[in-house]
Design a protein around this motif. Structure first.
Motif, mmCIF file in Angstrom:
data_model
loop_
_atom_site.group_PDB
_atom_site.id
_atom_site.type_symbol
_atom_site.label_atom_id
_atom_site.label_comp_id
_atom_site.label_asym_id
_atom_site.label_seq_id
_atom_site.Cartn_x
_atom_site.Cartn_y
_atom_site.Cartn_z
ATOM 1 N N VAL A 155 2.822 3.216 -9.392
ATOM 2 C CA VAL A 155 3.627 2.399 -8.483
ATOM 3 C C VAL A 155 4.481 1.388 -9.235
ATOM 4 O O VAL A 155 5.623 1.090 -8.833
ATOM 5 C CB VAL A 155 2.713 1.704 -7.462
ATOM 6 C CG1 VAL A 155 3.520 0.778 -6.552
ATOM 7 C CG2 VAL A 155 1.966 2.749 -6.631
ATOM 8 N N ALA A 156 4.006 0.878 -10.355
ATOM 9 C CA ALA A 156 4.760 -0.132 -11.108
ATOM 10 C C ALA A 156 6.083 0.410 -11.633
ATOM 11 O O ALA A 156 6.989 -0.370 -11.946
ATOM 12 C CB ALA A 156 3.911 -0.659 -12.255
ATOM 13 N N HIS A 157 6.200 1.732 -11.717
ATOM 14 C CA HIS A 157 7.417 2.340 -12.254
ATOM 15 C C HIS A 157 8.458 2.642 -11.187
ATOM 16 O O HIS A 157 9.515 3.205 -11.484
ATOM 17 C CB HIS A 157 7.079 3.641 -12.987
ATOM 18 C CG HIS A 157 6.146 3.457 -14.142
ATOM 19 N ND1 HIS A 157 5.455 4.498 -14.734
ATOM 20 C CD2 HIS A 157 5.775 2.331 -14.825
ATOM 21 C CE1 HIS A 157 4.710 4.025 -15.727
ATOM 22 N NE2 HIS A 157 4.887 2.717 -15.798
ATOM 23 N N THR A 158 8.167 2.293 -9.932
ATOM 24 C CA THR A 158 9.073 2.633 -8.830
ATOM 25 C C THR A 158 9.966 1.451 -8.470
ATOM 26 O O THR A 158 9.580 0.286 -8.628
ATOM 27 C CB THR A 158 8.283 3.054 -7.579
ATOM 28 O OG1 THR A 158 7.449 1.964 -7.163
ATOM 29 C CG2 THR A 158 7.403 4.263 -7.879
ATOM 30 N N ALA A 159 11.166 1.770 -7.977
ATOM 31 C CA ALA A 159 12.099 0.737 -7.510
ATOM 32 C C ALA A 159 11.727 0.298 -6.101
ATOM 33 O O ALA A 159 11.075 1.042 -5.358
ATOM 34 C CB ALA A 159 13.523 1.294 -7.532
ATOM 35 N N PRO A 160 12.107 -0.910 -5.705
ATOM 36 C CA PRO A 160 11.850 -1.343 -4.327
ATOM 37 C C PRO A 160 12.466 -0.375 -3.323
ATOM 38 O O PRO A 160 13.530 0.199 -3.563
ATOM 39 C CB PRO A 160 12.517 -2.723 -4.257
ATOM 40 C CG PRO A 160 12.569 -3.180 -5.679
ATOM 41 C CD PRO A 160 12.766 -1.950 -6.509
ATOM 42 N N VAL A 161 11.764 -0.174 -2.211
ATOM 43 C CA VAL A 161 12.186 0.790 -1.198
ATOM 44 C C VAL A 161 12.993 0.085 -0.117
ATOM 45 O O VAL A 161 12.573 -0.955 0.408
ATOM 46 C CB VAL A 161 10.963 1.485 -0.579
ATOM 47 C CG1 VAL A 161 11.393 2.421 0.542
ATOM 48 C CG2 VAL A 161 10.182 2.246 -1.646
ATOM 49 N N GLU A 162 14.154 0.657 0.221
ATOM 50 C CA GLU A 162 14.986 0.139 1.315
ATOM 51 C C GLU A 162 14.758 1.006 2.549
ATOM 52 O O GLU A 162 15.329 2.092 2.690
ATOM 53 C CB GLU A 162 16.458 0.159 0.910
ATOM 54 C CG GLU A 162 16.809 -0.819 -0.192
ATOM 55 C CD GLU A 162 16.717 -2.271 0.273
ATOM 56 O OE1 GLU A 162 16.814 -2.511 1.490
ATOM 57 O OE2 GLU A 162 16.517 -3.153 -0.580
ATOM 58 N N LEU A 163 13.909 0.531 3.444
ATOM 59 C CA LEU A 163 13.524 1.334 4.596
ATOM 60 C C LEU A 163 14.323 1.044 5.855
ATOM 61 O O LEU A 163 14.542 1.942 6.677
ATOM 62 C CB LEU A 163 12.037 1.114 4.900
ATOM 63 C CG LEU A 163 11.055 1.883 4.024
ATOM 64 C CD1 LEU A 163 9.647 1.357 4.236
ATOM 65 C CD2 LEU A 163 11.116 3.364 4.352
ATOM 66 N N ALA A 164 14.737 -0.183 6.048
ATOM 67 C CA ALA A 164 15.338 -0.586 7.323
ATOM 68 C C ALA A 164 16.501 0.309 7.747
ATOM 69 O O ALA A 164 16.534 0.773 8.899
ATOM 70 C CB ALA A 164 15.766 -2.046 7.260
ATOM 71 N N PRO A 165 17.466 0.617 6.869
ATOM 72 C CA PRO A 165 18.578 1.479 7.306
ATOM 73 C C PRO A 165 18.124 2.872 7.735
ATOM 74 O O PRO A 165 18.654 3.434 8.707
ATOM 75 C CB PRO A 165 19.479 1.555 6.068
ATOM 76 C CG PRO A 165 19.114 0.350 5.252
ATOM 77 C CD PRO A 165 17.663 0.135 5.488
#
Length: 356
Positions: A155-165
């Motif tokens: 998980v530390a290697h993942t970018a923040p997730v943009e879920l709202a759109p």
């Protein structure tokens, strides 16, 4: 063949169940993801579920001249195929007595009984890391059908997730909402029956060799009442009041920094809308926000869509399992000449990660 070897059907007595469970420990922990022997309660629950459904769940004990159990076998049906008659088989042998014909004897006896029951085909899983075992089964007529592998995300290697759109588009374009089980429980008096019905419909379509006859009570015990259940990591896709898809994560006490992906799927009418990718992002977002280190999910090599989604999000493939298949052959008398290449290394049927 081991002198004095006998193969018999296990009975429902406590002694036979204990012998079956004990052999898992004596067979040795040498396969990936096989570090927990079934409890007596596990064995009883599985057989009761099969009995309720009318399915055959037959267990076998291989015993030496002294009556000690040195191998076990088990078969039970593959329930999601359109045509009945395909059976999972399980074979395990004491680690000190391999290559003595015990596994082959178990296979021959199970196959003879399946012939009488009208069985058509055998399925068995072997580890990718044991190619010699696959080769031994192939010499006995088995062929590879597919592979199932764990995929691990750090998980530390993942970018923040943009879920709202994405969630806004789902509602605007398709009228769909994704809610947590916590939210469903708060507003829907029939939430449990709806979740159970959806789960039952989805599991009929995916290759899971265990938990195949799940009652409402058994589902609730596994997914709702378990100490590992996470209601805020159980995502439900809703079309109005109808529950049409789900994806849920669970934890495990022995690996508190890891999340395990359980069933993910949607009803047929809702596929092709990108829902699987959105649910995957929801699980990653949950892990990021709650400080988990990794997510583990299983995917079959026949599921191109989920393979692509997992790889695109940074999941890495780990050694897994090979599904082998063979038609049921006519019964062959158990004599030393029938044994040939030994199949008595540890063999086990595993839970596959469901296919979306």
């Amino acid at each position: 063949m081991l002198p004095g070897l006998t193969i018999r059907r296990a009975t429902m007595t406590p002694a036979d169940y204990e012998a079956f469970a004990d052999l898992y420990r004596l067979a040795g922990v040498e396969q990936p993801f096989d570090n927990e022997a079934p409890s007596l309660d596990d064995l009883h629950a599985f057989d009761r579920a099969c009995e309720r459904s009318g399915a055959h769940s037959w267990r076998y004990l291989a015993q030496d001249a002294s009556g000690a159990t040195i191998g076990v076998g088990h078969f039970f049906p593959v329930t999601w195929l359109q045509n009945p008659g395909t059976y999972w088989i399980v074979i395990r042998v004491h680690h000190a007595l391999r290559r003595r014909g015990i596994g082959t004897a178990l296979l021959r006896q199970m196959e003879a009984d399946l012939t009488e029951l009208g069985g058509r085909a055998l399925w068995i899983f072997v580890p990718e890391q044991a190619p010699e075992l696959s080769e031994a089964f192939e010499r006995h007529g088995f062929s590879e059908q597919m592979r199932s592998n764990p995929f691990v995300l750090e998980v530390a290697h993942t970018a923040p997730v943009e879920l709202a759109p994405r969630l806004e588009r789902l509602q605007a374009d398709h009228g769909l909402r994704i809610m947590t089980l916590d939210e469903c429980r708060a507003e829907d008096a029939d939430w449990l029956e709806k979740i159970y019905t959806l789960h039952a419909a989805l599991t009929r379509e995916v290759p899971i060799p265990e938990k195949i006859f799940t009652t409402r009570e058994e589902f609730a015990a596994f997914a709702i009442e378990s100490p590992q259940a996470l209601f805020d990591a159980f995502f439900v896709i809703r079309d109005g009041d109808q529950y049409v898809g789900l994806s849920f994560l669970q934890g495990r006490a022995d690996t508190p920094d890891t999340l395990y992906q359980e069933l993910t799927g949607t009803l047929p009418a809702y596929r092709g809308k990108g829902l699987a990718r959105v649910m995957k992002l929801l699980t990653i977002d949950y892990a990021q926000r709650h400080g988990f280190r990794r997510i583990v999910t299983w995917v079959e090599n026949t599921n191109d869509g989920m393979l692509a989604i997992n790889l695109s999000q940074g999941f890495e493939r780990q050694p897994g399992l090979v599904l082998l298949e063979r038609s049921v052959m006519p019964a062959i008398p158990l004599t030393p000449a029938t044994f040939g290449a030994p199949l008595d290394q540890t063999v086990q049927a595993y839970i596959l990660n469901p296919v979306v």
